[in-house]
Design a protein around this motif. Structure first.
Motif, mmCIF file in Angstrom:
data_model
loop_
_atom_site.group_PDB
_atom_site.id
_atom_site.type_symbol
_atom_site.label_atom_id
_atom_site.label_comp_id
_atom_site.label_asym_id
_atom_site.label_seq_id
_atom_site.Cartn_x
_atom_site.Cartn_y
_atom_site.Cartn_z
ATOM 1 N N LEU A 2 0.845 -1.188 0.000
ATOM 2 C CA LEU A 2 0.000 0.000 0.000
ATOM 3 C C LEU A 2 0.892 1.254 0.000
ATOM 4 O O LEU A 2 1.722 1.429 0.896
ATOM 5 C CB LEU A 2 -0.907 -0.005 1.214
ATOM 6 C CG LEU A 2 -2.126 0.937 1.186
ATOM 7 C CD1 LEU A 2 -3.053 0.573 0.038
ATOM 8 C CD2 LEU A 2 -2.873 0.858 2.508
ATOM 9 N N LEU A 3 0.720 2.108 -1.006
ATOM 10 C CA LEU A 3 1.522 3.317 -1.153
ATOM 11 C C LEU A 3 0.680 4.549 -0.858
ATOM 12 O O LEU A 3 -0.412 4.708 -1.420
ATOM 13 C CB LEU A 3 2.071 3.437 -2.576
ATOM 14 C CG LEU A 3 2.843 2.247 -3.149
ATOM 15 C CD1 LEU A 3 3.303 2.570 -4.566
ATOM 16 C CD2 LEU A 3 4.015 1.873 -2.266
ATOM 17 N N LEU A 4 1.179 5.415 0.003
ATOM 18 C CA LEU A 4 0.554 6.715 0.238
ATOM 19 C C LEU A 4 1.440 7.746 -0.443
ATOM 20 O O LEU A 4 2.600 7.925 -0.081
ATOM 21 C CB LEU A 4 0.460 7.015 1.731
ATOM 22 C CG LEU A 4 -0.062 8.415 2.099
ATOM 23 C CD1 LEU A 4 -1.517 8.591 1.655
ATOM 24 C CD2 LEU A 4 0.072 8.661 3.598
ATOM 25 N N ALA A 5 0.916 8.411 -1.473
ATOM 26 C CA ALA A 5 1.684 9.402 -2.229
ATOM 27 C C ALA A 5 1.139 10.792 -1.947
ATOM 28 O O ALA A 5 -0.080 10.997 -1.847
ATOM 29 C CB ALA A 5 1.609 9.100 -3.726
ATOM 30 N N TYR A 18 -2.524 4.011 -3.243
ATOM 31 C CA TYR A 18 -2.389 3.079 -4.368
ATOM 32 C C TYR A 18 -1.995 1.698 -3.854
ATOM 33 O O TYR A 18 -1.097 1.569 -3.013
ATOM 34 C CB TYR A 18 -1.324 3.596 -5.326
ATOM 35 C CG TYR A 18 -1.245 2.873 -6.644
ATOM 36 C CD1 TYR A 18 -1.994 3.303 -7.736
ATOM 37 C CD2 TYR A 18 -0.415 1.776 -6.811
ATOM 38 C CE1 TYR A 18 -1.913 2.649 -8.957
ATOM 39 C CE2 TYR A 18 -0.332 1.116 -8.016
ATOM 40 C CZ TYR A 18 -1.085 1.558 -9.089
ATOM 41 O OH TYR A 18 -1.006 0.905 -10.302
ATOM 42 N N GLU A 19 -2.661 0.673 -4.359
ATOM 43 C CA GLU A 19 -2.361 -0.700 -3.977
ATOM 44 C C GLU A 19 -1.618 -1.382 -5.117
ATOM 45 O O GLU A 19 -2.157 -1.548 -6.219
ATOM 46 C CB GLU A 19 -3.649 -1.464 -3.662
ATOM 47 C CG GLU A 19 -3.422 -2.830 -3.051
ATOM 48 C CD GLU A 19 -4.737 -3.462 -2.598
ATOM 49 O OE1 GLU A 19 -4.833 -3.851 -1.419
ATOM 50 O OE2 GLU A 19 -5.665 -3.549 -3.432
ATOM 51 N N THR A 20 -0.376 -1.768 -4.865
ATOM 52 C CA THR A 20 0.434 -2.344 -5.933
ATOM 53 C C THR A 20 0.009 -3.773 -6.284
ATOM 54 O O THR A 20 0.169 -4.203 -7.426
ATOM 55 C CB THR A 20 1.925 -2.363 -5.546
ATOM 56 O OG1 THR A 20 2.107 -3.186 -4.386
ATOM 57 C CG2 THR A 20 2.419 -0.956 -5.244
ATOM 58 N N ASP A 21 -0.524 -4.520 -5.321
ATOM 59 C CA ASP A 21 -0.898 -5.907 -5.579
ATOM 60 C C ASP A 21 -1.944 -6.014 -6.687
ATOM 61 O O ASP A 21 -1.899 -6.936 -7.504
ATOM 62 C CB ASP A 21 -1.435 -6.562 -4.297
ATOM 63 C CG ASP A 21 -0.365 -6.681 -3.223
ATOM 64 O OD1 ASP A 21 0.829 -6.599 -3.574
ATOM 65 O OD2 ASP A 21 -0.710 -6.842 -2.039
ATOM 66 N N GLY A 22 -2.862 -5.082 -6.712
ATOM 67 C CA GLY A 22 -3.881 -5.102 -7.756
ATOM 68 C C GLY A 22 -3.690 -4.021 -8.792
ATOM 69 O O GLY A 22 -4.536 -3.841 -9.671
ATOM 70 N N ASP A 23 -2.557 -3.297 -8.692
ATOM 71 C CA ASP A 23 -2.286 -2.173 -9.598
ATOM 72 C C ASP A 23 -3.517 -1.277 -9.714
ATOM 73 O O ASP A 23 -4.005 -1.002 -10.812
ATOM 74 C CB ASP A 23 -1.889 -2.676 -10.988
ATOM 75 C CG ASP A 23 -0.494 -3.269 -10.984
ATOM 76 O OD1 ASP A 23 0.352 -2.778 -10.220
ATOM 77 O OD2 ASP A 23 -0.251 -4.223 -11.743
ATOM 78 N N ARG A 24 -3.980 -0.795 -8.568
ATOM 79 C CA ARG A 24 -5.189 0.015 -8.624
ATOM 80 C C ARG A 24 -5.107 1.209 -7.673
ATOM 81 O O ARG A 24 -4.554 1.118 -6.572
ATOM 82 C CB ARG A 24 -6.422 -0.825 -8.302
ATOM 83 C CG ARG A 24 -6.427 -1.451 -6.919
ATOM 84 C CD ARG A 24 -7.498 -2.520 -6.781
ATOM 85 N NE ARG A 24 -7.542 -3.086 -5.436
ATOM 86 C CZ ARG A 24 -8.548 -2.934 -4.605
ATOM 87 N NH1 ARG A 24 -9.610 -2.212 -4.955
ATOM 88 N NH2 ARG A 24 -8.518 -3.491 -3.405
ATOM 89 N N LEU A 25 -5.675 2.299 -8.143
ATOM 90 C CA LEU A 25 -5.776 3.505 -7.337
ATOM 91 C C LEU A 25 -7.001 3.366 -6.448
ATOM 92 O O LEU A 25 -8.114 3.192 -6.930
ATOM 93 C CB LEU A 25 -5.914 4.732 -8.243
ATOM 94 C CG LEU A 25 -6.048 6.082 -7.546
ATOM 95 C CD1 LEU A 25 -4.765 6.460 -6.830
ATOM 96 C CD2 LEU A 25 -6.431 7.154 -8.572
ATOM 97 N N LEU A 26 -6.807 3.467 -5.128
ATOM 98 C CA LEU A 26 -7.920 3.289 -4.193
ATOM 99 C C LEU A 26 -8.671 4.585 -3.945
ATOM 100 O O LEU A 26 -9.896 4.582 -3.795
ATOM 101 C CB LEU A 26 -7.394 2.726 -2.862
ATOM 102 C CG LEU A 26 -6.695 1.371 -2.937
ATOM 103 C CD1 LEU A 26 -6.256 0.930 -1.548
ATOM 104 C CD2 LEU A 26 -7.595 0.324 -3.570
ATOM 105 N N ALA A 27 -7.943 5.689 -3.870
ATOM 106 C CA ALA A 27 -8.578 6.990 -3.631
ATOM 107 C C ALA A 27 -7.564 8.088 -3.906
ATOM 108 O O ALA A 27 -6.353 7.864 -3.836
ATOM 109 C CB ALA A 27 -9.085 7.082 -2.188
#
Length: 233
Positions: A2-5, A18-27
């Motif tokens: 889980l990346l907080l940018a 951003y969650e790298t495991d699913g390559d998806r932007l969460l919010a």
């Protein structure tokens, strides 16, 4: 992972999860106010975490834009990122703010990114494509830039502000290297783009620059010259 940018190097206060495991932007949250970075950043982080339904304790990496940018705004994001990293015991990874803007463009041929540096100057860097910067970022007056730079397709708020200098400024509805018909160039930073770029670099095992500010010039505030020192008798 889980990346907080986050990034406060431009007038934008931008945060993304951003969650790298699913390559998806969460919010994501994007607000523009050059004078309220300190006031807006933490509520933006809280809002993004709540929207994603993930607690801060689950964050594995903090990604922060390192500029170049004005002293006051830039340090807000960097100090906040370092504080999160220290509190959670997780790495803080830096990325050049101009690299995030370049990545968001998706361009596959040479171009330049330029942001407003105030004082009638721009922060700028050249790119071979959206993922490859050529040389280090710099700060200059637009009219002093080499002709081969100002002739390139240009994106960012600085290119829009000085369209008379950046002959290749990417206009809405541009064609060819300047995007397809109706394409809109990225004017400012997006933490979502920064997070996506970071995810790619992590997947490839690439190194990150340290989370240190790229000021490129001295701050506007200076100690007055020839001031009178008052000491008790």
């Amino acid at each position: 992972m889980l990346l907080l940018a986050l990034d406060t190097a431009t007038p934008a206060v931008t945060v993304a999860l951003y969650e790298t495991d699913g390559d998806r932007l969460l919010a994501a949250s994007d607000q523009t106010d050059a004078r309220r970075h300190g006031e807006l950043l933490l509520p933006s982080v809280d809002r993004v975490l709540r929207e994603a339904g993930r607690p801060l304790q689950e964050v594995d990496r903090v990604i922060v834009g390192t500029g170049p940018g004005p002293y006051t705004g830039l340090r807000v994001g960097l100090v906040t990122a370092e504080t999160f990293g220290a509190a959670l015991g997780i790495p803080v990874l830096g990325l050049c703010t101009l690299d995030g803007i370049a990545y968001a463009s998706g361009l596959e041929s040479p171009f330049v990114v330029a942001t407003d540096a105030r004082r009638k100057e721009v922060y700028w860097a050249r790119y071979a494509d959206a993922r490859t910067r050529v040389g280090d970022p710099a700060v200059d007056r637009p009219e002093e830039l080499p002709a081969e730079v100002t002739a390139l397709p240009a994106i960012g708020a600085g290119a829009r502000l000085y369209e008379e200098v950046f002959k290749g400024a990417w206009q809405e509805g541009g064609t060819g290297d300047q995007g397809g018909p109706g394409a809109e160039p990225p004017l400012g930073q997006s933490a979502a783009a920064l997070a996506c770029l970071a995810a790619e670099k992590l997947a490839k095992g690439e190194e990150f620059p340290p989370p240190r500010p790229l000021y490129l010039r001295r701050p506007d505030a200076r100690v007055p010259a020839n001031y009178k020192v008052v000491t008790p008798k």
